[in-house]
Design an enzyme around this catalytic site. Structure first.
Site, PDB file in Angstrom:
ATOM      1  CG  HIS A 160     -33.846  -9.566 -33.325  1.00 58.58           C
ATOM      2  ND1 HIS A 160     -32.496  -9.329 -33.236  1.00 58.58           N
ATOM      3  CD2 HIS A 160     -34.343  -9.269 -32.096  1.00 58.58           C
ATOM      4  CE1 HIS A 160     -32.196  -8.911 -32.009  1.00 58.58           C
ATOM      5  NE2 HIS A 160     -33.300  -8.871 -31.301  1.00 58.58           N
ATOM      6  CG  HIS A 190     -34.732 -12.225 -28.457  1.00 50.39           C
ATOM      7  ND1 HIS A 190     -34.078 -11.913 -27.284  1.00 50.39           N
ATOM      8  CD2 HIS A 190     -34.603 -11.131 -29.251  1.00 50.39           C
ATOM      9  CE1 HIS A 190     -33.586 -10.685 -27.378  1.00 50.39           C
ATOM     10  NE2 HIS A 190     -33.888 -10.191 -28.560  1.00 50.39           N
ATOM     11  CG  HIS A 250     -35.520  -3.118 -27.546  1.00 49.56           C
ATOM     12  ND1 HIS A 250     -34.438  -2.368 -27.128  1.00 49.56           N
ATOM     13  CD2 HIS A 250     -35.044  -4.346 -27.855  1.00 49.56           C
ATOM     14  CE1 HIS A 250     -33.347  -3.120 -27.178  1.00 49.56           C
ATOM     15  NE2 HIS A 250     -33.677  -4.327 -27.619  1.00 49.56           N
ATOM     16  CG  ASP A 273     -33.343  -4.819 -32.206  1.00 51.47           C
ATOM     17  OD1 ASP A 273     -33.441  -4.162 -33.253  1.00 51.47           O
ATOM     18  OD2 ASP A 273     -32.255  -5.251 -31.769  1.00 51.47           O
ATOM     19  CG  ASP A 274     -36.380  -7.567 -28.783  1.00 53.47           C
ATOM     20  OD1 ASP A 274     -35.544  -7.929 -29.640  1.00 53.47           O
ATOM     21  OD2 ASP A 274     -36.082  -7.381 -27.590  1.00 53.47           O
TER      22      ASP A 274
HETATM   23 ZN    ZN Z   1     -33.543  -8.355 -29.274  1.00 51.18          ZN
END
Ligand code: ZN
Length: 300
Positions: free
Chosen positions: A151, A155, A244, A100-101
């Site tokens: 995503h 955020h 991540h 993620d991210d």
């Molecule tokens: Zn995230």
């Protein structure tokens, strides 16, 4: 006077036309028949020699590899629902690595390199703003056979009305599409928040909402050994591992990843993307429905 100027203008026209024909390589059409033939057969010979050597070098250097399809389609039953893991058949030790991210310079590239070496396809839940800044990395993810999910753009954790939630998801979908040509139907809410409005928008708009079953807790940066242990402790067939590649210093994640992969491979796991994981569940559901629950008695 009139004739002279006629000749002059003929010359003015002829010279550039001849030069143009010459530069296009079609000057030889002005040659006599035999010369033309000789040149053509010479040219053909050179071409076929080139083709033969090219063929040979291709045969030596490139082994034919079947292209791995990037599966982005999500089985219908997972659209508009929230999924954390699936229940594969007992013997099917499948697991999905998710990141993620990102995309983020350095870390995403390092993770992609490890995945390539291990021949593993993963799923990247990308932040729209990061895709906007680093479209090449998103493009590389898709080019190398990985799956991209949405995503959100910022955020955020805060409560969002439907307009803000729509912007968060739609702007990210646009950024992903512009960078990669992919329209994703996978969504993961930041922080796994299911009650701040953003997951509701995703569900209403037919996204499959994906959580996780195995938290590496790499965002806490607890040490490489702990990231490895966190993943291995919670690993199970049908699971989704949360890691991540963006959002901060991911040195520990990068260092932990080869150890995690080596251990899971040793345990007999095979790595799949999230859509592949969902397809396995959908397939199993179909088989369960179609196959009779008892095999006919063979008379023993
Ligand atoms: Zn995230």
């Amino acid at each position: 006077m009139a004739n002279r100027s006629l000749l002059l203008s003929a010359g003015i026209i002829f010279i550039p036309v001849a030069a143009l024909l010459g530069s296009l390589g079609i000057g030889h059409i002005l040659l006599k028949g035999t010369d033309k033939h000789q040149i053509q057969s010479k040219y053909t010979a050179v071409l076929s020699a080139q083709a033969a050597s090219k063929k040979q070098s291709l045969a030596l250097e490139v082994k034919p590899v079947a292209p791995t399809p990037v599966i982005f389609s999500v089985p219908e039953e997972f659209r508009g629902t929230v999924t954390s893991q699936i229940q594969p058949r007992v013997e099917d030790k499948v697991i999905a690595l998710t990141f993620d991210d990102g995309p983020a310079p350095k870390y995403t590239q390092q993770i992609l390199e490890i995945l390539k070496q291990e021949n593993i396809k993963a799923t990247f839940f990308c932040v729209g703003e990061m895709v906007h800044y680093f479209p090449q990395l998103a493009k590389q993810e898709v080019a190398e056979g990985h799956v991209i999910g949405n995503h959100t753009w910022h955020h955020w954790l805060q409560k969002m009305n439907s307009q803000v939630a729509a912007n968060e998801i739609e702007s990210t979908a646009t950024a992903i599409f512009e960078a990669t040509g992919v329209k994703t139907s996978l969504f993961r809410p930041p922080y796994g928040a299911l009650n701040n409005g953003v997951a509701d928008y995703a569900k209403k708009n037919n996204y499959a909402v994906l959580m996780w079953s195995d938290d590496s807790q790499d965002y806490r940066r607890p040490s490489v050994a702990r990231v490895v242990n966190n993943v291995l402790r919670e690993a199970k067939p049908g699971g989704m591992v949360l890691m991540h590649d963006g959002g901060g210093n991911r040195t520990q994640t990068v260092a932990a990843l080869p150890k995690i992969i080596a251990n899971l491979k040793q345990q007999g796991y095979r790595f799949v993307t999230v859509p592949q994981l969902l397809a396995i569940q959908a397939q199993k559901a179909t088989l369960t429905t179609v196959t009779p629950s008892h095999q006919p008695n063979q008379g023993t």
